[in-house]
Scaffold this motif. Structure first.
Motif, PDB file in Angstrom:
ATOM      1  N   GLY A  86       5.899  35.098 -54.408  1.00  0.00           N
ATOM      2  CA  GLY A  86       5.940  34.467 -53.096  1.00  0.00           C
ATOM      3  C   GLY A  86       7.342  34.300 -52.550  1.00  0.00           C
ATOM      4  O   GLY A  86       7.608  33.362 -51.799  1.00  0.00           O
ATOM      5  N   ALA A 121       7.452  44.205 -54.675  1.00  0.00           N
ATOM      6  CA  ALA A 121       6.402  43.526 -55.435  1.00  0.00           C
ATOM      7  C   ALA A 121       6.612  42.015 -55.502  1.00  0.00           C
ATOM      8  O   ALA A 121       5.665  41.271 -55.756  1.00  0.00           O
ATOM      9  N   THR A 165       2.878  38.184 -45.944  1.00  0.00           N
ATOM     10  CA  THR A 165       2.420  37.590 -47.209  1.00  0.00           C
ATOM     11  C   THR A 165       2.591  36.074 -47.264  1.00  0.00           C
ATOM     12  O   THR A 165       2.105  35.434 -48.198  1.00  0.00           O
ATOM     13  N   PRO A 212       7.045  39.505 -53.361  1.00  0.00           N
ATOM     14  CA  PRO A 212       6.240  38.562 -52.582  1.00  0.00           C
ATOM     15  C   PRO A 212       4.870  38.281 -53.197  1.00  0.00           C
ATOM     16  O   PRO A 212       4.404  37.140 -53.180  1.00  0.00           O
ATOM     17  N   SER A 213       4.230  39.296 -53.742  1.00  0.00           N
ATOM     18  CA  SER A 213       2.919  39.059 -54.357  1.00  0.00           C
ATOM     19  C   SER A 213       3.053  38.456 -55.746  1.00  0.00           C
ATOM     20  O   SER A 213       2.203  37.669 -56.170  1.00  0.00           O
ATOM     21  N   ARG A 214       4.151  38.760 -56.434  1.00  0.00           N
ATOM     22  CA  ARG A 214       4.351  38.217 -57.786  1.00  0.00           C
ATOM     23  C   ARG A 214       4.780  36.758 -57.766  1.00  0.00           C
ATOM     24  O   ARG A 214       4.341  35.956 -58.592  1.00  0.00           O
ATOM     25  N   ALA A 270       5.415  34.690 -47.796  1.00  0.00           N
ATOM     26  CA  ALA A 270       6.439  34.445 -48.810  1.00  0.00           C
ATOM     27  C   ALA A 270       7.655  33.759 -48.196  1.00  0.00           C
ATOM     28  O   ALA A 270       7.914  33.844 -46.992  1.00  0.00           O
TER      29      ALA A 270
END
Length: 399
Positions: free
Chosen positions: A356, A350, A37, A352-354, A39
């Motif tokens: 980073g 969640a 991701t 990393p997508s929320r 992140a």
């Protein structure tokens, strides 16, 4: 008539049943998620910069001079064993014979595994402070021991040990106490009073103690690291473990060590020789030089990490987390319930997508996973600009 061939699988699972509960470590999962991701990885506890240039150059010099490029001595190169002995005397007033009471290992993880394989037999109970580093559970299982967790619980802004619960956990089958102070993942540093009670219990019940002290130089505020072996009656029953990775920021070199009385060291060496046998030859010479660095290095390491702790603690608090300010290590444990959830696994998967950012759910460090469900661990052993970026990203959760 052609022989029949079986197309079915093996009659029993391939993985040794002692390890059946252990799959891919959470660190591998979350680090892979960080790569996938993009992140910021505040999950796995490794620095994002190398340690002292002089130490790195010492390793290069050893490689070029041909020192350690072939098998080093099984107990470790004499220069490093002497340096470890000198370190214990310099910082803790302890005397260990470098020839018989010091053993070099492939990091602290091997030291823990070798100690438990050497000292624990099937049916023996091993008490560990929960939450605990995941290799503890696997090493106890490989030795055939029975894991008995004693849970650290939040009290007065920190995770604290209940000494009565510890005492009650000891049975006639208890062989060994496995301690970690400064404590990963909670950041708790056991106090002098707590350690004195643990020592009294170990002597009273004739218990061995393996103590993981890899964060010995990373204690903050008014906390102090006191080796358990310094307490009355503990010299002959304690295996003390530390390593270079956390103190010198060369985690990939995998140089750890054991200090213990000669009979315990010999027992651990008997197990260790059938694990890696030897490792990290040239790096051993470099760490021997690292351990002799001036006091200013260790003071600056501590103060620099303390400043990073303060930066991340404030940022996490501002983002809405409940924060337990660590007294040691380079991890911060947070409570995610103020953010409206109590599922650390789902939160971390969640995140990393929320935002980073990658963190670790503390529940993986518990037998009683419900106890750890609402807690999440962040590492602050990163560059200041990375931590500032992470704090900004985490602020988006409640923005």
């Amino acid at each position: 008539m052609a022989a029949m061939t079986s197309t079915s699988g093996p009659s029993r699972p391939l993985l040794n049943r002692r390890l059946a509960e252990f799959g891919t470590t959470i660190f591998a999962e979350m680090s892979a998620l960080a790569v996938r991701t993009g992140a910021l990885n505040l999950g796995q506890g490794f620095p994002d910069t190398d340690g002292p240039e002089a130490v790195r150059e010492a390793a290069v010099r050893a490689l070029r001079d041909g020192r350690g490029n072939q098998y080093p001595p099984g107990p470790g190169v004499p220069e490093l064993r002497t340096a470890i002995s000198d370190h214990q005397r310099r910082f803790h007033g302890l005397s260990f014979d470098p020839d018989t009471e010091v053993l070099v290992t492939a990091g602290a993880t091997e030291a823990i595994a070798a100690s438990l394989l050497a000292l624990v037999e099937p049916g023996d109970e091993v008490i560990a402070l929960e939450p605990y580093y995941d290799s503890y559970a696997a090493s106890i299982a490989m030795a055939g021991g029975t894991r008995v967790p004693v849970t650290l619980r939040p009290r007065d802004g920190a995770f604290r040990l209940d000494l009565d619960e510890l005492r009650d956990a000891v049975t006639p089958r208890t062989r060994l106490l496995l301690l970690n102070t400064p404590h990963n993942p909670t950041g708790t540093v056991l106090t002098r009073a707590e350690l004195a009670e643990i020592a009294r219990l170990a002597v009273e019940r004739d218990l061995l103690v393996v103590t993981d002290e890899v964060y010995e130089h990373l204690v903050y505020d008014d906390a102090e690291h006191i080796p358990l072996v310094t307490f009355p009656g503990m010299r002959d029953r304690t295996v003390t473990i530390s390593s270079a990775g956390k103190t010198f920021s060369f985690t990939g070199w995998k140089v750890g060590w054991v200090t213990a009385p000669a009979p315990l060291t010999a027992a651990v060496r008997s197990a260790k020789q059938f694990l890696t046998y030897v490792a990290s030859g040239p790096f051993q010479y470099a760490i021997a030089e690292a351990l002799a660095l001036p006091d200013s290095y260790f003071a600056e390491l501590r103060s620099g990490m303390e400043a990073k702790r303060d930066l991340l603690v404030k940022g996490l608090g501002d983002a809405g987390f409940g924060v337990y300010r660590p007294s040691g290590t380079y991890f911060v444990t947070t409570d995610i319930r103020p953010l409206g959830t109590d599922d650390g696994f789902a939160f971390c998967r969640a995140l990393p997508s929320r935002a980073g950012v990658v963190a670790i759910p503390n529940a993986v460090f518990y037998d009683h996973q419900g106890e750890g469900a609402p807690y999440v661990r962040f590492a602050f052993c990163k560059r200041e600009e990375v931590l500032r970026d992470a704090v900004t990203r985490l602020g988006r959760i409640t923005a």
